[in-house]
Motif scaffolding. Structure first.
Motif, mmCIF file in Angstrom:
data_model
loop_
_atom_site.group_PDB
_atom_site.id
_atom_site.type_symbol
_atom_site.label_atom_id
_atom_site.label_comp_id
_atom_site.label_asym_id
_atom_site.label_seq_id
_atom_site.Cartn_x
_atom_site.Cartn_y
_atom_site.Cartn_z
ATOM 1 N N THR A 57 0.851 -1.181 0.000
ATOM 2 C CA THR A 57 0.000 0.000 0.000
ATOM 3 C C THR A 57 0.885 1.229 0.000
ATOM 4 O OG1 THR A 57 -0.100 0.018 2.411
ATOM 5 C CG2 THR A 57 -1.823 -1.196 1.246
ATOM 6 N N VAL A 58 0.266 2.397 0.005
ATOM 7 C CA VAL A 58 1.046 3.629 -0.016
ATOM 8 C C VAL A 58 1.976 3.687 1.187
ATOM 9 C CG1 VAL A 58 0.902 6.141 0.081
ATOM 10 C CG2 VAL A 58 -0.712 4.851 -1.316
ATOM 11 N N ARG A 59 1.509 3.230 2.330
ATOM 12 C CA ARG A 59 2.348 3.160 3.524
ATOM 13 C C ARG A 59 2.144 1.789 4.160
ATOM 14 N NH1 ARG A 59 4.303 8.125 4.842
ATOM 15 N NH2 ARG A 59 3.257 9.918 3.944
ATOM 16 N N GLY A 60 3.190 0.985 4.137
ATOM 17 C CA GLY A 60 3.098 -0.330 4.753
ATOM 18 C C GLY A 60 2.620 -1.379 3.767
ATOM 19 N N SER A 61 1.957 -2.395 4.292
ATOM 20 C CA SER A 61 1.497 -3.495 3.457
ATOM 21 C C SER A 61 0.270 -4.137 4.091
ATOM 22 C CB SER A 61 2.609 -4.540 3.284
ATOM 23 O OG SER A 61 3.030 -5.010 4.551
ATOM 24 N N THR A 62 -0.449 -4.910 3.286
ATOM 25 C CA THR A 62 -1.656 -5.586 3.740
ATOM 26 C C THR A 62 -1.538 -7.070 3.445
ATOM 27 O OG1 THR A 62 -3.037 -3.632 3.333
ATOM 28 C CG2 THR A 62 -4.156 -5.764 3.474
ATOM 29 N N VAL A 63 -1.840 -7.889 4.443
ATOM 30 C CA VAL A 63 -1.912 -9.333 4.249
ATOM 31 C C VAL A 63 -3.369 -9.737 4.461
ATOM 32 C CG1 VAL A 63 -0.983 -11.573 4.923
ATOM 33 C CG2 VAL A 63 0.412 -9.525 5.198
ATOM 34 N N TRP A 64 -3.884 -10.566 3.564
ATOM 35 C CA TRP A 64 -5.296 -10.913 3.621
ATOM 36 C C TRP A 64 -5.481 -12.411 3.388
ATOM 37 C CZ3 TRP A 64 -7.034 -13.335 -0.717
ATOM 38 C CH2 TRP A 64 -6.274 -13.161 -1.877
ATOM 39 N N PHE A 65 -6.658 -12.898 3.772
ATOM 40 C CA PHE A 65 -7.030 -14.278 3.465
ATOM 41 C C PHE A 65 -8.533 -14.345 3.214
ATOM 42 C CE2 PHE A 65 -7.481 -13.993 8.062
ATOM 43 C CZ PHE A 65 -8.692 -14.633 8.312
ATOM 44 N N GLU A 66 -8.919 -15.406 2.528
ATOM 45 C CA GLU A 66 -10.319 -15.600 2.159
ATOM 46 C C GLU A 66 -10.738 -17.012 2.532
ATOM 47 O OE1 GLU A 66 -12.255 -14.471 -1.908
ATOM 48 O OE2 GLU A 66 -11.579 -16.546 -2.066
#
Length: 718
Positions: free
Chosen positions: A693-702
């Motif tokens: 992302t613009v600042r940092g990061s995103t971890v996701w799951f479904e």
């Protein structure tokens, strides 16, 4: 001159006070050995001076061998017996040329021994491989061997004494140092440097504790490894768990880094008073070496639980290792600075948040090319139009520099402005074509190459209208109720890239509930070694086989659809027309130890209220706890947990605002320090991924919702 041929000269009777037979010790002088049948003769006939040398050989723990008489008959002690392995005891009492026939003519072997015997000149062989090792392991032991003449009581040369000192460990350490340098040459970040350094030092120096510290301006951060830590291959790729230290800390690592002076403690309690745990308390010997660089202040420490003299050779090897670490750390710090600036510029020109609509779910993903120091020209956007429709765009400005990023920002801003005035896709692209041509003229360049696809999604009319200027064809994943998913490329009328005076034309296609529109850059499908058609086919097959049409999951599927690395940037934008409105909720997670527990309680209550099946709740809560723990530990910042529930799936994302760089699959194969990590996420979820992302990061799951739980998505929208 050498003694009598075939026999060691001896006096007729033993010397006064000497025993009739030599004292025998160990396997090399067993009384049962038939010495009388050898060229040496019976023990009673051996010269007293020779017997004295033999007693010294037998009593010594150092590997020694005596080669006696013109035949150089072999005699040795226990240490030498261990070195020659299976050749013992057959080599005992045999001429050396027979015992070691296959290597006798090698340089430094038989010729050197015979020269010592004939002329009495000592000979030092600094690197030698014993004959036995020819049939031994693939990595033979290396020795330093010294040969000198043995004289009898009359001063005549009667044999050769060989003393062997194993130098395998030093040789292996020097080889390991070369491997270490090669491994460090491939590091990009300080996390990479720390991971390689800790692994190398713990193994090569057989240490009990290793630490690596670097400055952070007003403070220090330190990462440590100890002997016996249970780390698998995934753990080795885990971003190291850094510990912050005050600028005035008395820890030897910080003191050495701050002063630039190395210290070697042979025995004591070097970590007393600053020990983090019992592992530190047990350290008795510690070497702390500063990293001598102009950009990074830091240190490397090696510790042992037993006293250690720190020999000059070991100190030199440690100093060389610290020098390599310092150079790698300096490169990494420069890379991180450049990388962070480039990526911040890139992402700051992309939308920080996409529209949040009841029936249209939107997600995007941007991955930089191989060179993380460059800002690219790929861009995407999604925004509401005055008509109530959704405008979506994905484009590519050629280049990987600041100028390309700046042009990308101009094109993106102009496109939105044009669309807000007249949202027709062909009209928007025609206006952009004039703008790009104007920019080319002003810049005095004809190399401004821009491709773009723009679409208008009208959910109420179940239609999407698209226009393209030299861009790859959009793709729609269709998944109607009860029908298998199928992916189809939209045949948009072709037009040249922007700035060439082309006229864009539009194509309108149906867009029903359950469908997902996918826009992508050429970096998704193009590879140097294969045809573009193969890349497009791979993308279509991957999207067709996706477990759901969720846009975030499809973005991850698309970026991994075509195997192999690409040097181009990758951008993907997906829009799903949801069958039913979804429910969503979010929670801000503070950076404190109790946060994971609070997230678990909140998640359980929220999903229970939404009547999510218990099996899904349990898996989701466990996975979310792992992701939250990872965000707090490794980003060191507050996090945001978002939950989105539809009839088909539960989507959970955890975003941090860390600035240590992009989180990648290779870096997150294990997430928490408890050893479960993404092995757990992969086991319990149906899909997962990471998004910068613009600042940092995103971890996701479904997690897909079982068919008997379809009622959970029937709730009204927010």
């Amino acid at each position: 001159m050498p003694g009598t041929v075939g026999r060691v000269p001896t006096p007729s009777a033993p010397a006064p006070g000497a025993p009739a037979d030599p004292v025998v010790h160990g396997p090399s002088a067993q009384t049962g050995h038939p010495w009388a049948g050898t060229a040496l003769g019976a023990p009673q006939s051996w010269d007293p001076a020779v017997r004295a040398v033999m007693d010294v050989v037998l009593a010594s723990p150092v590997p020694m061998a005596l080669l006696l008489g013109d035949d150089l008959v072999v005699f040795y002690n226990d240490g030498y017996a261990e070195l020659i392995g299976d050749r013992h005891p057959d080599a005992l009492g045999r001429p050396a040329v027979e015992a070691f026939a296959e290597v006798w003519r090698d340089p430094g072997a038989g010729e050197a021994l015979e020269r010592v015997y004939r002329h009495g000149e000592p000979f030092l062989q600094r690197e030698a491989v014993l004959p036995a090792d020819r049939q031994g392991p693939a990595e033979p032991a290396v020795f330093t061997r010294g040969h000198c003449a043995v004289r009898d009581s009359a001063g005549r040369i009667v044999g050769v004494l060989t003393v062997s000192a194993q130098t395998t460990q030093l040789t292996q350490q020097l080889q390991s140092l070369s491997d270490f340098a090669a491994a460090l040459s491939g590091t990009l970040t300080l996390d990479d440097v720390a991971r390689v350094t800790l692994r190398y030092c713990l193994h090569s120096f057989d240490a009990d504790r290793v630490s690596f510290a670097v400055d952070e301006g007003s403070a220090w951060r330190l990462v440590r490894r100890i002997r016996g830590e249970l780390l698998d291959e995934a753990d080795e790729r885990l971003p190291p768990l850094w510990r912050r230290m005050s600028a005035e800390s008395a820890l030897p690592a910080v003191v050495s880094a701050r002063s630039g002076v190395a210290s070697f403690i042979a025995d004591g309690q070097p970590l007393r008073g600053v020990a983090a745990d019992r592992h530190d308390e047990k350290i008795r010997a510690l070497a702390a070496l500063p990293l001598r660089t102009t950009v990074v202040r830091g240190s490397l420490t090696i510790g042992y639980r037993e006293p250690r003299p720190w020999s000059p050779a070991e100190r030199a090897l440690l100093a060389a290792s610290a020098e390599l670490v310092g150079q790698a750390a300096e490169r990494a710090r420069r890379f991180e600075t450049q990388h962070g600036t480039a990526q911040m510029l890139q992402r700051s020109m992309l939308p920080e948040r996409l529209p949040d609509l009841p029936r249209l779910r939107i997600a995007a993903r941007y991955d930089p090319g191989v060179d993380g120091n460059a800002a690219g020209g790929d861009f995407y956007d999604a925004f509401l139009l005055p008509t109530g429709a959704l405008g979506v765009v994905l484009g590519d400005v050629a280049g990987h520099d600041v100028q390309a990023a700046a042009r990308m920002g101009q094109v993106r801003a102009a496109l939105r402005a044009l669309a807000l005035v007249d949202p027709r896709p062909d009209a928007v692209l025609d206006g952009l074509d004039r703008l790009v041509a104007s920019l080319g003229v002003e810049g005095g360049t004809q190399e401004l190459f821009v491709t773009v696809v723009f679409g208008v999604v009208e959910a109420d009319r179940e239609r999407v209208t698209l226009a393209s200027a030299g861009h790859p064809a959009p793709l729609i994943r269709r998944a109607g109720p009860g029908a298998p998913a199928v992916a189809e490329f939209v045949q948009v009328p072709p037009a040249p890239p922007l700035g060439l005076g082309g006229r864009a034309r539009t194509a309108s296609v149906a867009f029903h509930p359950g469908d997902t529109l996918l826009l992508y850059s050429d970096g998704v499908v193009e590879r140097r070694w294969q045809d573009l058609a193969a890349g497009l086919a791979g993308l279509g097959a991957a999207v067709t086989g996706a477990t759901s049409g969720d846009p975030r999951a499809l973005c991850a599927v698309a970026t991994a659809a075509v195997p192999g690395a690409t040097e181009d940037d990758v951008a993907v934008l997906a829009v799903e027309y949801a069958v039913r409105p979804s429910r969503s909720a979010s929670m801000e997670v503070p950076a404190e130890p109790t946060a994971p527990s609070r997230v678990r309680h909140w998640m359980t209550a929220q999903l229970t209220e939404w009547q999510v099946p218990e099996a899904v709740i349990g898996a989701a809560v466990l996975c979310t706890s792992e992701l939250t723990t990872n965000a707090l530990l490794h980003a060191g910042t507050a996090a945001r947990v978002e939950v989105d529930l539809s009839a088909e799936r539960l989507l959970v994302s955890v975003a941090d605002s860390g600035t240590r760089g992009q989180v990648t699959r290779a870096q997150t194969d294990t997430l928490s320090s408890r050893g479960r990590g993404l092995g757990l996420i992969e086991e319990l979820s149906d899909a997962w991924g990471t998004d910068p992302t613009v600042r940092g990061s995103t971890v996701w799951f479904e997690i897909l919702i079982p068919s008997d739980g379809s009622r959970v998505g029937d709730a009204p929208a927010r």
